[in-house]
Design an enzyme around this catalytic site. Structure first.
Site, PDB file in Angstrom:
ATOM      1  N   CYS A   1      12.235   8.731  13.030  1.00 37.95           N
ATOM      2  CA  CYS A   1      11.537   8.191  14.208  1.00 37.95           C
ATOM      3  C   CYS A   1      12.543   7.994  15.452  1.00 37.95           C
ATOM      4  CB  CYS A   1      11.155   6.571  13.683  1.00 37.95           C
ATOM      5  SG  CYS A   1      12.415   5.608  12.882  1.00 37.95           S
TER       6      CYS A   1
ATOM      7  N   GLY B   1       4.495   3.998  10.756  1.00 38.27           N
ATOM      8  CA  GLY B   1       3.621   5.289  10.813  1.00 38.27           C
ATOM      9  C   GLY B   1       3.177   5.777  12.015  1.00 38.27           C
TER      10      GLY B   1
ATOM     11  N   GLY C   1      -2.569   5.261  13.520  1.00 35.85           N
ATOM     12  CA  GLY C   1      -2.686   4.382  12.324  1.00 35.85           C
ATOM     13  C   GLY C   1      -2.203   2.715  12.574  1.00 35.85           C
TER      14      GLY C   1
ATOM     15  N   LYS D   1       0.877  -1.368   0.005  1.00 32.54           N
ATOM     16  CA  LYS D   1      -0.135   0.005   0.061  1.00 32.54           C
ATOM     17  C   LYS D   1       1.005   1.231   0.064  1.00 32.54           C
ATOM     18  CE  LYS D   1      -3.454   2.847   0.875  1.00 32.54           C
ATOM     19  NZ  LYS D   1      -2.456   4.158   1.131  1.00 32.54           N
TER      20      LYS D   1
ATOM     21  N   GLU E   1       5.790  -0.171  13.238  1.00 28.95           N
ATOM     22  CA  GLU E   1       6.429   0.872  14.270  1.00 28.95           C
ATOM     23  C   GLU E   1       6.046   2.075  14.196  1.00 28.95           C
ATOM     24  OE1 GLU E   1       9.736   4.027  13.245  1.00 28.95           O
ATOM     25  OE2 GLU E   1      10.435   2.202  12.310  1.00 28.95           O
TER      26      GLU E   1
END
Length: 524
Positions: free
Chosen positions: A301, A240, A244, A183, A264
């Site tokens: 991140c 993300g 989500g 996706k 993650e």
């Protein structure tokens, strides 16, 4: 390659009636061409092809699979400057950063190819039969790991190459023998199409079933949820937001047959400054910390979102140096206008908190996606009493927690959620105190860092990029490094089978070059 805006459903390029455009984050303007948005029909076809490909692909000879990964890496590099230029246009990330990320993307595909050839990932264990054992004989037991099945991978916003279409989740799933349905992230569809073309070409050239890889694009959350809910998908890789990731975890758990989601999600990556280290080098540490905080406009991140230290004059020196460096930091363009809006809202929320003091702001910028760095301080009592102060603000914002003493520092660490990293700055004289806090940090992070900074993740065999929830959905795994392949494998034991029916790696005359544990003893 010329962008068409089409989807990749196996080897077929597909256009749909629904479409969307990428947005230039620096201007807010639409970028051509228009990209097709996948719907139910495209999702159905991609998952059906993946399911059909699995029996063949999962049993593909190791050398063929490894060569396929290397071919995909070479094809990505062959896209040349056009890939970097498109990624820069869609994300505003610097060309130098994207060039390095492209190399990382290709190198991790080749790293997994090498891991395949090594054979250790198969987890071969053999306990030979002991028919004369008393009081009961032991059967012949042979174990290996097998792939789970088709995997859904979600592209990340902040790494358009290394954590997206051909990123670590895709590379590790393909290495495991799992077809992948990606996706794509709607913020960089052109980049996604170019990389998908490189993978699709590698699939075709390797003579693999077309369902080994598909790319679905589209801005709707419903598409992602439907992909996770499809019964042919057997695992999920996601990078993300916490919201989500949790939403996809719920979809996966509510299926008639639940599946694992390796997500993650969020981390503030605490940095602990020990007293003697501060006294010796407060100014340097303050400047380096600001550099780590503002690197990539804070969109890694692993940016340090929190600093903890005992309140001393040396800490004041650190804050002064950090504040000066933050004030000199120019605002950068964030990945999307939505991410920039969320960052500004998060900074405003921190500034309004009781007990929080604004120490520094970076240079203001222009444009709809501008991100201005921000640094705050708060005392440990206020920090531990308000969980919202420990929530991630994605971007260059950080909170420094002043602790009255070692006990307050320990309480602040004990109140933290799961994190990707935990960093400690210390000198030899600090080591007795470091030893006291390490167990608490270790229980909350996936990677411990001594006298460094968390930004930057080495793609290697020993790396762990994961951590207890909410850093990831499963703290037993990593999304970076060769151990990532384990997420998409499961062990199977064969009891008392003849060689004629055993997999090649488990037969009695199998290649001894593959690592294996025989009767409890490791054989290299």
């Amino acid at each position: 390659m010329e962008l068409t805006g089409e989807l990749f459903i196996g080897q077929t390029r597909v256009s749909t009636g629904d479409g969307f455009n990428a947005i230039d984050p620096s201007s807010g303007e639409r970028i051509e061409p228009r990209f097709s948005a996948a719907g139910t029909d495209e999702l159905e076809r991609a998952c059906a092809l993946a399911e059909a490909a699995f029996p063949t692909y999962s049993t593909t000879p190791i050398e063929q699979r490894a060569a396929f990964l290397e071919s995909a890496a070479d094809n990505i590099m062959a896209l040349g400057d056009a890939l970097i230029e498109r990624a820069h246009l869609e994300t505003a990330l610097p060309v130098a950063r994207l060039t390095g990320e492209r190399a990382r993307t290709a190198n991790q595909l080749k790293l997994f190819a090498a891991e395949l050839r090594d054979g250790g990932w198969l987890g071969v264990r053999i306990d030979p039969a002991m028919p004369d054992r008393q009081p009961l004989p032991r059967p012949d037991l042979r174990q290996r790991k097998v792939p789970l099945g088709p995997v859904a991978v979600f592209g990340a916003s902040n790494f358009p190459l290394a954590f997206s279409v051909a990123g670590g989740d895709t590379a590790s799933a393909l290495a495991a023998g799992c077809p992948v349905v990606v996706k794509g992230h709607p913020a960089h569809p052109g980049t996604s199409e170019m990389v998908a073309g490189a993978i699709a070409k590698a699939v075709k050239d390797a003579g693999l079933p077309e369902g080994v890889f598909s790319l679905l694009s589209g801005p709707s959350h419903e598409l992602g949820s439907a992909l996770v809910a499809d019964p042919r998908i057997k695992a999920v890789g996601f990078t993300g937001s916490r919201g989500g990731g949790v939403a996809l975890m719920k979809v996966a758990a509510d299926r008639p047959v639940p599946i694992p989601v390796y997500a993650e999600m969020s981390a503030i990556n605490p940095v602990v400054l020990m007293q003697h280290a501060l006294e010796q080098d407060a100014e340097r540490l303050g400047k380096e910390y600001a550099g780590s905080l503002t690197m990539g406009v804070g969109q890694f991140c692993t940016n340090p979102g929190i600093v903890l230290a005992i309140d001393t004059p040396a800490l004041d020196r650190f804050v002064k140096a950090a504040a000066a460096a933050v004030c000199d930091a120019p605002a950068g363009t964030m990945l999307t206008t939505g991410i920039a809006d969320a960052f500004r809202n998060g900074v405003a929320k921190l500034a309004a908190k009781a007990g929080v003091t604004s120490v520094a702001q970076g240079i203001a910028g222009e444009g709809p996606s501008s991100g201005q760095a921000a640094l705050f301080t708060v005392d440990a009592d206020a920090f531990t009493s308000d969980p919202e102060l420990a929530e991630e603000v994605f971007g260059a914002a950080s909170v420094l927690v002043r602790c009255a003493d070692a006990d307050a520092l320990a309480r602040a660490i004990a109140g933290l959620e799961g994190q990707l990293t935990g960093t400690v700055h210390f000198v030899t004289a600090d080591e007795p105190e470091v030893a006291k806090i390490l167990p608490a940090l270790e229980s909350r992070v996936g990677r411990l860092i001594a006298n460094g900074w968390p930004t930057g993740v080495e793609v290697s065999h020993a790396m762990v990029h994961g951590g207890p929830f909410p850093a990831t959905s499963d703290g037993r795994s990593t999304s970076v490094g060769t151990l990532a392949i384990d997420r998409f494998l499961r062990p199977v034991c064969y009891q008392d089978f003849p060689d004629t029916l055993l997999p090649d790696v488990l037969r009695r005359d199998a290649d001894a070059g593959i690592p294996r544990r025989v009767d409890g003893k490791l054989k290299i």
